[in-house]
Enzyme design. Structure first.
Site, PDB file in Angstrom:
ATOM      1  N   THR A  73      -4.787  14.014   5.325  1.00 51.29           N
ATOM      2  CA  THR A  73      -4.613  14.063   3.705  1.00 51.29           C
ATOM      3  C   THR A  73      -5.560  13.474   3.534  1.00 51.29           C
ATOM      4  O   THR A  73      -6.496  14.623   2.403  1.00 51.29           O
ATOM      5  CB  THR A  73      -3.874  12.938   3.113  1.00 51.29           C
ATOM      6  OG1 THR A  73      -2.445  13.543   3.651  1.00 51.29           O
ATOM      7  CG2 THR A  73      -4.040  13.033   1.304  1.00 51.29           C
ATOM      8  N   LEU A 157       3.096   9.217  -2.478  1.00 53.29           N
ATOM      9  CA  LEU A 157       3.726   7.970  -0.697  1.00 53.29           C
ATOM     10  C   LEU A 157       3.948   6.504  -1.697  1.00 53.29           C
ATOM     11  O   LEU A 157       5.139   5.786  -1.209  1.00 53.29           O
ATOM     12  CB  LEU A 157       2.177   7.270  -0.307  1.00 53.29           C
ATOM     13  CG  LEU A 157       2.253   8.473   0.970  1.00 53.29           C
ATOM     14  CD1 LEU A 157       0.809   8.536   1.457  1.00 53.29           C
ATOM     15  CD2 LEU A 157       3.206   8.989   1.970  1.00 53.29           C
ATOM     16  N   THR A 231      -1.617   0.300   3.500  1.00 53.67           N
ATOM     17  CA  THR A 231      -1.541   1.364   4.425  1.00 53.67           C
ATOM     18  C   THR A 231      -1.869   2.292   3.645  1.00 53.67           C
ATOM     19  O   THR A 231      -1.931   3.709   4.051  1.00 53.67           O
ATOM     20  CB  THR A 231       0.426   1.995   4.564  1.00 53.67           C
ATOM     21  OG1 THR A 231       0.775   1.787   3.275  1.00 53.67           O
ATOM     22  CG2 THR A 231       0.800   0.447   4.849  1.00 53.67           C
ATOM     23  N   ALA A 232      -3.038   2.135   2.424  1.00 55.52           N
ATOM     24  CA  ALA A 232      -3.951   3.325   2.476  1.00 55.52           C
ATOM     25  C   ALA A 232      -4.889   3.362   3.067  1.00 55.52           C
ATOM     26  O   ALA A 232      -4.901   4.462   3.569  1.00 55.52           O
ATOM     27  CB  ALA A 232      -3.961   3.117   0.669  1.00 55.52           C
ATOM     28  N   ARG A 233      -5.828   3.107   2.569  1.00 53.81           N
ATOM     29  CA  ARG A 233      -7.291   3.220   2.457  1.00 53.81           C
ATOM     30  C   ARG A 233      -8.150   1.281   2.730  1.00 53.81           C
ATOM     31  O   ARG A 233      -8.241   0.646   1.845  1.00 53.81           O
ATOM     32  CB  ARG A 233      -8.322   4.249   2.001  1.00 53.81           C
ATOM     33  CG  ARG A 233      -7.933   5.530   1.968  1.00 53.81           C
ATOM     34  CD  ARG A 233      -8.310   6.261   3.135  1.00 53.81           C
ATOM     35  NE  ARG A 233      -8.106   7.585   2.772  1.00 53.81           N
ATOM     36  CZ  ARG A 233      -6.617   8.169   3.891  1.00 53.81           C
ATOM     37  NH1 ARG A 233      -5.798   7.509   4.231  1.00 53.81           N
ATOM     38  NH2 ARG A 233      -7.021   9.423   4.006  1.00 53.81           N
ATOM     39  N   GLU A 262     -13.246   2.386  11.262  1.00 56.45           N
ATOM     40  CA  GLU A 262     -12.081   2.882  12.295  1.00 56.45           C
ATOM     41  C   GLU A 262     -12.675   3.973  13.278  1.00 56.45           C
ATOM     42  O   GLU A 262     -13.427   5.433  13.039  1.00 56.45           O
ATOM     43  CB  GLU A 262     -10.740   3.316  11.530  1.00 56.45           C
ATOM     44  CG  GLU A 262     -10.298   2.621   9.860  1.00 56.45           C
ATOM     45  CD  GLU A 262      -9.076   3.185   9.874  1.00 56.45           C
ATOM     46  OE1 GLU A 262      -8.225   2.762   9.701  1.00 56.45           O
ATOM     47  OE2 GLU A 262      -8.816   4.418  10.051  1.00 56.45           O
ATOM     48  N   HIS A 283      -4.140   1.938  12.024  1.00 54.38           N
ATOM     49  CA  HIS A 283      -3.949   3.495  11.570  1.00 54.38           C
ATOM     50  C   HIS A 283      -2.268   3.955  12.094  1.00 54.38           C
ATOM     51  O   HIS A 283      -3.046   5.369  12.008  1.00 54.38           O
ATOM     52  CB  HIS A 283      -4.761   3.669  11.590  1.00 54.38           C
ATOM     53  CG  HIS A 283      -5.334   4.518  10.174  1.00 54.38           C
ATOM     54  ND1 HIS A 283      -6.389   4.799   9.898  1.00 54.38           N
ATOM     55  CD2 HIS A 283      -4.013   5.892   9.450  1.00 54.38           C
ATOM     56  CE1 HIS A 283      -5.906   5.966   8.750  1.00 54.38           C
ATOM     57  NE2 HIS A 283      -5.413   6.605   8.390  1.00 54.38           N
ATOM     58  N   ALA A 285       0.732   3.845  10.512  1.00 53.02           N
ATOM     59  CA  ALA A 285       1.874   4.070  10.001  1.00 53.02           C
ATOM     60  C   ALA A 285       2.822   5.745   9.714  1.00 53.02           C
ATOM     61  O   ALA A 285       3.543   6.010   8.993  1.00 53.02           O
ATOM     62  CB  ALA A 285       1.473   3.829   8.490  1.00 53.02           C
ATOM     63  N   TRP A 286       1.069   7.123   9.772  1.00 54.31           N
ATOM     64  CA  TRP A 286       1.730   8.597   9.235  1.00 54.31           C
ATOM     65  C   TRP A 286       2.449   8.863  10.047  1.00 54.31           C
ATOM     66  O   TRP A 286       2.863   9.554  10.238  1.00 54.31           O
ATOM     67  CB  TRP A 286       0.787   9.172   8.872  1.00 54.31           C
ATOM     68  CG  TRP A 286      -0.336   8.676  10.276  1.00 54.31           C
ATOM     69  CD1 TRP A 286      -1.567   7.594  10.504  1.00 54.31           C
ATOM     70  CD2 TRP A 286      -0.809   9.298  10.959  1.00 54.31           C
ATOM     71  NE1 TRP A 286      -2.090   8.241  11.314  1.00 54.31           N
ATOM     72  CE2 TRP A 286      -2.078   9.285  12.191  1.00 54.31           C
ATOM     73  CE3 TRP A 286      -0.168  11.474  11.691  1.00 54.31           C
ATOM     74  CZ2 TRP A 286      -2.370  10.407  12.653  1.00 54.31           C
ATOM     75  CZ3 TRP A 286      -0.950  11.811  12.329  1.00 54.31           C
ATOM     76  CH2 TRP A 286      -1.453  11.298  12.918  1.00 54.31           C
TER      77      TRP A 286
END
Length: 316
Positions: A73, A157, A231-233, A262, A283, A285-286
């Site tokens: 995304t 989300l 859990t975004a950025r 990251e 990273h 979660a997705w």
């Protein structure tokens, strides 16, 4: 016309990636550096990249490139202005982690609100075994029911997290750039979001306006019993300020799935934070199996739509 498609970081996606239905040549690499990308895309008309940087200098050297299909995304790895200048269509993936990320968010929330890490450490240290009572309750346990879930951002989300929050009996409040008309949530100011949320969960994009939107001053304004979830950025939060807030008991806990850089360097302040009230995941979660397959399918859908002359999920 036969397209030449190059996937720069195939190992970033654990899924079945079907081949497009149109005539094409397909090349994939497990991973690529920014320096390797230019040479590997020298003859490509379509580039697939999850996180490999494609900056202005690189795009200027790729006059044949027509499309960048981002296998994610976020598009921070692509210089969008340079892509527009060179007439390159950029597409991204949308709404694929609608179940995976909210579930991960609540895994973090539940672990922290019920102090699971602290209690596990107690058992490993033999405290329960030596207890004069049948149970231990040395750490506070707080129900979600009746507490306030504050969301910064209310896209797909954020809405998924709100849905789960309401199922737990939480009051949901949101702060967004464009106020929502969802009757089941209440729009609040940023100040109220900070000062009244029992759980503050971040679901905003990373922009110059949102970078470090949660810093030392914002953390001080949160409830001492509140937890912060990101859990975004990673860049949404000042990591040094968060580490200080957690070690100083300014807030009750935090659960993060993202960091500013990251993979993180060894000296990242959060990477080295060893506290029972801080949870860090890599990273991931997705990355449920179902979500990654949805991503892979939409990735090829985007490429096929572009080749058919009807591009979709375009990033301006």
């Amino acid at each position: 016309m036969s397209h030449k498609i190059v996937f720069l970081d195939r190992d970033s996606l654990i899924a079945n990636v079907r081949r497009p239905v149109f005539a094409h040549e397909w090349t994939e690499y497990a991973a690529s550096t920014a320096e390797e990308a230019v040479e590997r895309l020298r003859e490509a008309t379509i580039a697939i990249s999850n996180k490999v940087p494609l900056g202005a200098e690189a795009l200027a050297k790729l006059p044949q490139l027509e499309m960048i299909a981002v296998a994610a995304t976020g598009t921070n790895n692509v210089d969008l202005a340079a892509a527009r200048e060179h007439g390159i269509v950029v597409s991204n993936i949308r709404n694929y982690a609608h179940a995976a990320l909210p579930e991960h968010t609540f895994a973090l929330i539940l672990a922290l609100r019920r102090n699971l890490l602290a209690y596990r450490a107690d058992i490993e240290a033999g405290k329960w075994q030596r207890s004069p009572r049948f149970c231990l309750f040395d750490h506070p346990i707080r129900d979600l029911h009746g507490s306030r879930l504050g969301l910064l951002g209310y896209g797909t989300l954020g809405k998924g997290v709100a849905h789960l929050g309401k199922a737990f009996g939480m009051e949901v409040v949101v702060h967004t750039r464009t106020p929502t008309d969802d009757p089941d949530v209440r729009n609040v100011s940023f100040d109220e979001l900070l000062e009244t949320s029992d759980v503050l969960s971040l679901h905003a994009p990373l922009t110059e306006q949102t970078r470090n939107i949660i810093g030392a001053e914002e953390l001080k304004r949160m409830k001492a019993s509140a937890i912060l979830i990101n859990t975004a950025r990673g860049g949404l939060v000042d990591e040094k300020a968060l580490a200080e807030a957690l070690t100083g008991n300014v807030i009750a806990g935090a659960g993060f799935d993202v960091l500013t850089q990251e993979p993180p360097p060894e000296d990242n302040v959060l990477l080295n934070l060893r506290l029972p009230n801080f949870l860090l995941t890599p990273h991931s979660a997705w990355a449920s199996a179902q979500a990654m397959q949805l991503l892979a399918d939409q990735l090829i859908d985007n490429i096929e739509a572009f080749a058919a002359g009807t591009p979709q999920n375009i990033v301006d």
